[in-house]
Design an enzyme around this catalytic site. Structure first.
Site, short mmCIF file in Angstrom:
data_model
loop_
_atom_site.label_atom_id
_atom_site.label_comp_id
_atom_site.label_asym_id
_atom_site.label_seq_id
_atom_site.Cartn_x
_atom_site.Cartn_y
_atom_site.Cartn_z
N GLU A 196 0.82 -1.20 0.00
CA GLU A 196 0.00 0.00 0.00
C GLU A 196 0.86 1.26 0.00
OE1 GLU A 196 -2.21 -3.36 1.97
OE2 GLU A 196 -0.21 -2.49 2.13
N MET A 214 16.16 -3.90 3.08
CA MET A 214 14.88 -3.32 2.72
C MET A 214 15.03 -2.45 1.47
SD MET A 214 12.94 -4.59 5.00
CE MET A 214 11.48 -3.66 4.55
N ARG A 242 9.99 -12.10 2.83
CA ARG A 242 9.07 -10.97 2.85
C ARG A 242 9.24 -10.11 4.09
NH1 ARG A 242 5.86 -7.72 -0.34
NH2 ARG A 242 4.03 -6.98 0.81
N ASN A 264 3.02 -8.71 -5.86
CA ASN A 264 2.94 -7.95 -7.10
C ASN A 264 3.87 -8.50 -8.19
OD1 ASN A 264 2.62 -6.00 -9.03
ND2 ASN A 264 3.62 -4.35 -7.87
N PRO A 265 3.30 -9.06 -9.28
CA PRO A 265 4.14 -9.58 -10.36
C PRO A 265 4.57 -8.51 -11.36
CG PRO A 265 1.86 -9.99 -10.89
CD PRO A 265 1.87 -9.32 -9.54
N LEU A 266 4.06 -7.29 -11.18
CA LEU A 266 4.34 -6.23 -12.16
C LEU A 266 5.75 -5.67 -12.02
CD1 LEU A 266 0.92 -4.39 -12.00
CD2 LEU A 266 1.70 -6.01 -13.74
N GLU A 267 6.36 -5.83 -10.84
CA GLU A 267 7.72 -5.32 -10.66
C GLU A 267 8.70 -6.06 -11.56
OE1 GLU A 267 8.17 -5.66 -6.43
OE2 GLU A 267 7.38 -3.66 -6.06
#
Length: 430
Positions: free
Chosen positions: A60, A310, A270, A336-339
């Site tokens: 977010e 990080m 993560r 998120n797979p868009l990265e």
């Protein structure tokens, strides 16, 4: 009555909330020193022109950053307060925006805490990223006539069913407290409407995640970190792993090495609290490994690199030939797979991707991504290792998906401008 009952139950859960904050703060000593902010105890010089942006964690926060930057550019007269629930989210906000915003940890959803928080910051607009609808947040914003915009709004079928467990008047009132839902896709929009959001308060703006910007130093920083692997035959990354995923990933990597491949694995847990345990697991499995936190430890002979830092995920994706996006071998819903797609990397994920169902649907249809089981991971990686043409085709398809869906930030800003320019207040439903 429901809100009072909810507040009472939430009060009973306070010891667990405090324990969770303590445990969450172990890797972040500064976070422990700021626990009072969860109770609305902080110093802030309030302004009549303050925008409150609420994010939860990393995802977010990353979506909020381009919105905040556009707001600061187009409305410099407004002060911006950003709240996050987690220290990892705070780290992303502070590293990207620094002192240009006021960062606070989000107030616990108790009536007296939320009232104190709102009195101190005195917002004229509240922006909630994705879906974080807390009853007392909503009630007291509505009571103060503060418009609430849910930006990059998403609601999975699973989450919608959970909201449906509430009494109908309760979830209708909750969703009708929102001035506008700026949804990621039509499926999300329909689910919000089914739960009580008013038709004219729901818009489809697209996912802000498509508008991601690559770090300006992506090439130089990647070379700096991964130069010892510049001659590696095959590098794959497992990004944002959770408990239960590292074991099958490491087993797959062992099989690749046993096949005689000069394969390298970048393993990115993560959550920071897992950095040590994941590193111990890698060592127990007998790999030659390095940790990012140990400067200069990566060698050409290293078989696994644990990225225990990080904000460096994009550099890890850049260095890889193939990206496995985790949180998907378990029922976490995926990440998120868009990265990696924005970096023209072929994407593999497990089959639990309900948090990004529409994104994955587009990517799979475009042959930019493959969803696999734990047992299938090895065979898919082996094929992509030997089939460079397929890797390149998947990478180009992923980039095309990203580029063709940009524009959500601009559409969202147009909605926010209606309220900041004074034309949206009459549209609220209270």
């Amino acid at each position: 009555m429901f809100r009072l009952f909810y507040s009472f139950v939430f009060l009973l859960a306070l010891p667990m909330a405090l324990l969770n904050s303590y445990l969450k703060g172990r890797p972040f000593p500064i976070y422990r020193n700021r626990w009072r902010e969860h109770f609305g105890l902080f110093d802030y010089d309030s302004s009549d022109k303050t925008i409150w942006v609420h994010a939860v964690s990393v995802g977010e926060s990353l979506a909020a950053i381009p919105i905040i930057r556009r707001l600061m550019k187009e409305h410099p007269e407004y002060a911006i307060v950003v709240t996050t629930t987690t220290p990892t989210g705070a780290e992303r906000i502070l590293s990207a925006l620094g002192d240009s915003v006021k960062h606070l940890y989000s107030p616990y959803d108790y009536p007296w805490v939320v009232n104190r928080f709102l009195t101190k910051i005195n917002p004229c607009l509240t922006i909630i990223m994705e879906t974080e609808l807390w009853p007392n947040f909503m009630h007291f914003c509505r009571k103060r006539n503060v418009p609430i915009i849910v930006a990059n709004a998403r609601l999975s079928a699973r989450s919608a069913r959970r909201y449906g467990w509430l009494p109908i008047p309760t979830h209708r009132r909750l969703f009708q407290s929102v001035s506008c839902f700026a949804c990621q896709n039509e499926g999300d929009a329909q689910r919000f409407k089914q739960l009580g959001a008013l038709e004219d308060k729901v818009s489809v703006t697209g996912s802000i995640k498509f508008d991601l910007q690559l770090p300006v130093n992506i090439d130089s920083k990647t070379r700096e970190i991964f130069s010892p692997w510049k001659d590696a035959e095959f590098v794959w990354v497992a990004g944002s792993t959770h408990v239960g995923e590292d074991e099958p990933i490491l087993s797959t990597h062992r099989r690749l090495l046993d096949e005689g491949l000069n394969a390298k694995l970048i393993l990115v847990p993560r959550h920071p609290e897992r950095f040590d345990s994941v590193s111990e697991l890698v060592e127990q499995r007998g790999f030659k490994f390095a940790r990012r936190s140990k400067d200069g430890s990566l060698k050409s002979s290293s078989e696994v690199f644990v990225c225990d830092s990080m904000g460096e995920m994009m550099y890890c994706y850049k260095a890889a030939d193939v990206a496995f996006v985790a949180g998907s071998f378990i029922e976490r819903g995926g990440h998120n797979p868009l990265e990696p797609a924005a970096l023209s990397k072929p994407v593999i994920s497990g089959k639990h991707v309900f948090n990004f169902a529409d994104v994955y649907k587009n990517m799979v249809q475009a042959n930019a991504a493959q969803l696999v089981s734990k047992e299938e991971l090895f065979d898919v990686l082996l094929e992509l290792h030997s089939n460079i043409e397929k890797r390149e085709l998947m990478g180009r398809a992923g980039l095309s998906v990203v580029e063709s869906n940009r524009g959500a930030v601009t559409k969202t800003i147009k909605i926010l401008n209606r309220y900041l320019n004074g034309r949206g207040s009459e549209e609220q439903t209270h």
